[in-house]
Design a protein around this motif. Structure first.
Motif, PDB file in Angstrom:
ATOM      1  N   ILE A   8       0.879  -1.212  -0.133  1.00  0.00           N
ATOM      2  CA  ILE A   8       0.079   0.187  -0.033  1.00  0.00           C
ATOM      3  C   ILE A   8       0.825   1.270   0.008  1.00  0.00           C
ATOM      4  CG2 ILE A   8      -1.847   1.265   1.355  1.00  0.00           C
ATOM      5  CD1 ILE A   8      -2.754  -1.376   2.284  1.00  0.00           C
ATOM      6  N   ALA A   9       0.565   2.295  -0.848  1.00  0.00           N
ATOM      7  CA  ALA A   9       1.214   3.438  -1.061  1.00  0.00           C
ATOM      8  C   ALA A   9       2.857   3.045  -0.986  1.00  0.00           C
ATOM      9  CB  ALA A   9       1.111   4.525   0.069  1.00  0.00           C
ATOM     10  N   GLY A  10       3.243   2.371  -1.842  1.00  0.00           N
ATOM     11  CA  GLY A  10       4.610   1.899  -2.125  1.00  0.00           C
ATOM     12  C   GLY A  10       5.521   1.191  -1.185  1.00  0.00           C
ATOM     13  N   THR A  11       4.654   0.776  -0.187  1.00  0.00           N
ATOM     14  CA  THR A  11       5.457  -0.009   1.080  1.00  0.00           C
ATOM     15  C   THR A  11       4.619  -1.313   1.199  1.00  0.00           C
ATOM     16  OG1 THR A  11       4.638   1.177   2.734  1.00  0.00           O
ATOM     17  CG2 THR A  11       6.918   2.033   1.795  1.00  0.00           C
ATOM     18  N   PHE A  12       5.344  -2.239   1.714  1.00  0.00           N
ATOM     19  CA  PHE A  12       4.821  -3.659   2.405  1.00  0.00           C
ATOM     20  C   PHE A  12       4.346  -3.231   3.603  1.00  0.00           C
ATOM     21  CE2 PHE A  12       7.236  -5.433  -1.124  1.00  0.00           C
ATOM     22  CZ  PHE A  12       6.162  -6.393  -1.562  1.00  0.00           C
ATOM     23  N   THR A  13       3.116  -3.407   4.271  1.00  0.00           N
ATOM     24  CA  THR A  13       2.621  -3.022   5.440  1.00  0.00           C
ATOM     25  C   THR A  13       1.504  -3.876   5.735  1.00  0.00           C
ATOM     26  OG1 THR A  13       1.605  -1.175   6.515  1.00  0.00           O
ATOM     27  CG2 THR A  13       0.994  -1.622   4.257  1.00  0.00           C
ATOM     28  N   ALA A  14       1.362  -3.998   7.209  1.00  0.00           N
ATOM     29  CA  ALA A  14       0.335  -4.844   7.816  1.00  0.00           C
ATOM     30  C   ALA A  14      -0.004  -4.457   9.259  1.00  0.00           C
ATOM     31  CB  ALA A  14       0.518  -6.457   7.876  1.00  0.00           C
ATOM     32  N   GLU A  15      -1.300  -3.936   9.521  1.00  0.00           N
ATOM     33  CA  GLU A  15      -1.520  -3.577  10.880  1.00  0.00           C
ATOM     34  C   GLU A  15      -1.981  -4.739  11.939  1.00  0.00           C
ATOM     35  OE1 GLU A  15      -4.055  -0.492  10.653  1.00  0.00           O
ATOM     36  OE2 GLU A  15      -2.722   0.764   9.640  1.00  0.00           O
ATOM     37  N   SER A 176      -6.374 -13.643  -5.704  1.00  0.00           N
ATOM     38  CA  SER A 176      -6.887 -14.908  -4.671  1.00  0.00           C
ATOM     39  C   SER A 176      -5.941 -15.066  -3.454  1.00  0.00           C
ATOM     40  CB  SER A 176      -6.945 -16.042  -5.809  1.00  0.00           C
ATOM     41  OG  SER A 176      -7.243 -17.230  -5.067  1.00  0.00           O
ATOM     42  N   GLU A 177      -6.531 -15.310  -2.486  1.00  0.00           N
ATOM     43  CA  GLU A 177      -5.911 -15.781  -1.272  1.00  0.00           C
ATOM     44  C   GLU A 177      -5.055 -16.914  -1.536  1.00  0.00           C
ATOM     45  OE1 GLU A 177     -10.203 -17.557  -0.958  1.00  0.00           O
ATOM     46  OE2 GLU A 177      -9.070 -15.634  -1.587  1.00  0.00           O
ATOM     47  N   LEU A 178      -5.324 -17.879  -2.474  1.00  0.00           N
ATOM     48  CA  LEU A 178      -4.770 -19.140  -2.855  1.00  0.00           C
ATOM     49  C   LEU A 178      -3.449 -18.837  -3.666  1.00  0.00           C
ATOM     50  CD1 LEU A 178      -7.829 -21.185  -3.466  1.00  0.00           C
ATOM     51  CD2 LEU A 178      -6.345 -21.353  -1.450  1.00  0.00           C
ATOM     52  N   ALA A 179      -3.313 -17.642  -4.148  1.00  0.00           N
ATOM     53  CA  ALA A 179      -2.132 -17.245  -5.042  1.00  0.00           C
ATOM     54  C   ALA A 179      -1.782 -15.934  -5.120  1.00  0.00           C
ATOM     55  CB  ALA A 179      -2.481 -17.985  -6.440  1.00  0.00           C
ATOM     56  N   SER A 180      -1.140 -15.355  -4.216  1.00  0.00           N
ATOM     57  CA  SER A 180      -1.156 -13.871  -3.888  1.00  0.00           C
ATOM     58  C   SER A 180       0.444 -13.358  -4.115  1.00  0.00           C
ATOM     59  CB  SER A 180      -1.524 -13.376  -2.558  1.00  0.00           C
ATOM     60  OG  SER A 180      -3.048 -13.632  -2.253  1.00  0.00           O
ATOM     61  N   ALA A 181       1.121 -14.396  -3.853  1.00  0.00           N
ATOM     62  CA  ALA A 181       2.754 -13.913  -3.771  1.00  0.00           C
ATOM     63  C   ALA A 181       3.204 -13.462  -4.886  1.00  0.00           C
ATOM     64  CB  ALA A 181       3.632 -15.133  -3.679  1.00  0.00           C
ATOM     65  N   SER A 182       3.097 -13.866  -6.055  1.00  0.00           N
ATOM     66  CA  SER A 182       3.471 -13.404  -7.450  1.00  0.00           C
ATOM     67  C   SER A 182       2.991 -11.920  -7.568  1.00  0.00           C
ATOM     68  CB  SER A 182       2.963 -14.160  -8.568  1.00  0.00           C
ATOM     69  OG  SER A 182       1.732 -14.295  -8.771  1.00  0.00           O
ATOM     70  N   THR A 183       1.824 -11.710  -7.100  1.00  0.00           N
ATOM     71  CA  THR A 183       1.098 -10.269  -7.311  1.00  0.00           C
ATOM     72  C   THR A 183       1.796  -9.231  -6.473  1.00  0.00           C
ATOM     73  OG1 THR A 183      -0.926 -11.235  -7.891  1.00  0.00           O
ATOM     74  CG2 THR A 183      -0.941  -8.800  -7.283  1.00  0.00           C
ATOM     75  N   LEU A 184       2.183  -9.637  -5.342  1.00  0.00           N
ATOM     76  CA  LEU A 184       2.978  -8.820  -4.358  1.00  0.00           C
ATOM     77  C   LEU A 184       4.477  -8.611  -4.899  1.00  0.00           C
ATOM     78  CD1 LEU A 184       1.589 -10.355  -1.186  1.00  0.00           C
ATOM     79  CD2 LEU A 184       1.397  -8.052  -1.803  1.00  0.00           C
ATOM     80  N   GLU A 185       5.244  -9.656  -5.387  1.00  0.00           N
ATOM     81  CA  GLU A 185       6.392  -9.530  -5.940  1.00  0.00           C
ATOM     82  C   GLU A 185       6.392  -8.557  -7.385  1.00  0.00           C
ATOM     83  OE1 GLU A 185       9.121 -10.668  -5.044  1.00  0.00           O
ATOM     84  OE2 GLU A 185       8.733 -12.286  -3.503  1.00  0.00           O
ATOM     85  N   PHE A 186       5.262  -8.695  -8.161  1.00  0.00           N
ATOM     86  CA  PHE A 186       4.998  -7.634  -8.988  1.00  0.00           C
ATOM     87  C   PHE A 186       4.902  -6.460  -8.668  1.00  0.00           C
ATOM     88  CE2 PHE A 186       2.382  -5.348 -11.926  1.00  0.00           C
ATOM     89  CZ  PHE A 186       3.133  -5.645 -13.316  1.00  0.00           C
ATOM     90  N   ALA A 187       4.080  -6.134  -7.694  1.00  0.00           N
ATOM     91  CA  ALA A 187       3.834  -4.609  -7.346  1.00  0.00           C
ATOM     92  C   ALA A 187       5.271  -4.103  -6.829  1.00  0.00           C
ATOM     93  CB  ALA A 187       2.885  -4.768  -6.048  1.00  0.00           C
ATOM     94  N   SER A 188       6.253  -4.924  -6.080  1.00  0.00           N
ATOM     95  CA  SER A 188       7.495  -4.281  -5.486  1.00  0.00           C
ATOM     96  C   SER A 188       8.202  -3.989  -6.922  1.00  0.00           C
ATOM     97  CB  SER A 188       7.899  -5.207  -4.550  1.00  0.00           C
ATOM     98  OG  SER A 188       9.376  -4.784  -4.522  1.00  0.00           O
TER      99      SER A 188
END
Length: 489
Positions: A8-15, A176-188
């Motif tokens: 979110i907003a250019g950074t990896f984050t979790a509350e 999808s909650e079953l395959a999210s990792a590649s999307t997060l890698e792509f966003a970075s």
């Protein structure tokens, strides 16, 4: 164990510390964990995207400037795509040959939409009103919510993200909650390539906790969804409550019609690729084989010979031809459909549950049924797995009737050496895409989408960017306005 959080907003984050396990389908073991998002995470992502849309670097760009950004992203992808391969494979079990094939060309989708962005501008209208000129302007919606499936997350994301950004929108993705990792890698990776902060955000989690919150969010201006028809109905209903337009690419039960005069080897290859590539886990899977009666026996025998010879193995091994299904729940679903088809009287010539027995991971082999009737569940419901339902026909009219005897209408195939007949039958099949002596191709210049329960709206094609734009008419007077209330003469 890799831990992924929202982007979110250019950074990896979790509350919160809530997480979801991602299981490697080839081993059945957890290989990473992703954040389990909630409505608050969805809100943070939406506000970041809205802020980027309204002010700052992205908001100030012209269409040409946006094209430059997409070109830089394409350049970066062209040299860094291999960084994305392992994450997608570990998430959904797709074979390395398929993933490499998709990802090595991923940059071309974004380059295409960069070129489309450069074409954008006002278009003059014709009107019959003297002294007045008019034009159509095209304005972005604002924040687009993109919901992607587990079978090909990054390729399908390109179909949504590329035109959405070319149009000037910002995007929040719920993979999808079953395959999210590649999307997060792509966003970075996209952020590294220079995509401005807040333009692309990713929130992970379950549909009822994150997806629904995004679709119903007051800042959402458009939704694009790829997934099951059941999921599509929920998304459409939620979007409709907010009067938000939605594009839905849903399931399929696509027919492959093979005539006696078809070039046999080509048709066999087409049917095999249509149903057994990606283990049938594609929306356009050619899962209903409708073959002309005189060749039905020999054609199916040829299919069986080829399907039995396919090699199981580790999806990381380039020699593997059959990898695992994407997740355990899906394996149970497909297995249950196979057993029900047997109970309903379909004849199982090749049982993938048996050929995969004893393997570690979520493996299921090619499965072929004959004597399948249109009343059977196997004919009517999408399996989304390597299961082929076969029936025969006697004449062209019956072939068309069988092809159209479905609640879905995403794709279809026609195999014949008579091109006039091929076009005639293709024109009669109720589907968004029909191939003649060919199958499965996709290109940014050709629209893809469905009829009936396969959804509405189109992705790709000549109007792909305009699907993410709103039309606005602007009228300019070139002559004095007449007095509307002249004094009586």
């Amino acid at each position: 164990m890799k831990q992924y959080t929202h982007f979110i907003a250019g950074t990896f984050t979790a509350e919160t510390d809530a997480q979801i396990d991602s299981v490697d389908p080839a081993t059945g073991r957890v290989w990473c964990r992703i954040s389990r998002g909630n409505a608050a995470d969805a809100d943070r992502a939406m506000r970041a995207a809205d802020s980027a849309f309204r002010a700052g670097e992205w908001a100030e760009l012209t269409a040409s400037g946006r094209a430059d950004v997409l070109e830089r992203l394409a350049d970066y992808l062209e040299t860094h795509w291999q960084q994305l391969v392992e994450a997608e494979m570990r998430d959904n079990g797709k074979r390395i040959t398929e993933v490499r094939g998709q990802f090595s060309g991923l940059h071309m989708w974004y380059r295409h939409f960069a070129a489309e962005a450069r074409k954008l501008g006002p278009e003059p209208q014709s009107n019959r009103i003297a002294g007045v000129e008019s034009e159509t302007q095209f304005l972005p919606y604002g924040v687009v919510v993109a919901i992607t499936p587990w079978n090909s997350p990054l390729m399908i994301l390109a179909w949504k993200l590329g035109p959405a950004l070319a149009a000037g929108n910002t995007v929040v993705v719920k993979p999808s909650e079953l395959a999210s990792a590649s999307t997060l890698e792509f966003a970075s990776l996209a952020h590294e390539a220079g995509l401005p902060t807040g333009v692309l955000n990713v929130v992970t989690g379950y549909g009822h906790e994150v997806g629904e919150a995004l679709v119903r969010h007051p800042l959402t201006r458009k939704v694009t969804f790829t997934g099951s028809d059941a999921g599509g109905r929920k998304v459409a209903a939620a979007a409709a409550e907010g009067v938000v337009p939605a594009t839905l690419e849903l399931g399929g039960k696509s027919p492959q019609v093979v005539f006696s005069d078809a070039e046999r080897a080509n048709a066999v290859n087409g049917v095999l690729s249509g149903i057994f590539l990606s283990n049938g886990q594609t929306c356009v899977a050619g899962s209903r084989l409708i073959v002309e009666a005189p060749i039905a026996g020999s054609f199916v025998a040829h299919l069986l010979e080829r399907a039995r010879a396919l090699r199981f193995g580790d999806p990381m091994d380039p020699a593997t031809q059959v990898g695992p299904l994407a997740n355990e729940a899906h394996l149970r679903k497909v297995t249950a459909i196979i057993e029900q088809a047997k109970a309903q009287g379909a004849r199982c010539l090749l049982d993938g549950t048996r050929t995969a027995a004893g393997r570690v991971g979520f493996y299921l082999g090619p499965t072929i049924f004959t004597d399948v009737t249109p009343k059977m569940q196997l004919w009517r419901e999408e399996v989304f797995g390597p299961v082929l339902a076969v029936t025969s026909f006697d004449d062209e009219c019956q072939a068309i009737a069988l092809a159209n005897d479905s609640d879905y209408g995403l794709a279809g195939g026609v195999w014949t050496s008579d091109i006039d007949k091929g076009r005639r039958v293709a024109n009669a099949i109720n589907a968004g895409t029909v191939y003649i002596n060919h199958y499965r191709s996709v290109d940014p210049g050709s629209p893809i989408g469905g009829m009936k329960r396969s959804g509405y709206g189109r992705e790709l094609g000549p109007d792909a960017v305009k699907d993410f734009l709103q039309d606005k008419s602007v009228w300019t007077g070139r002559a004095a306005v007449a007095d509307p209330f002249p004094e009586p003469v």
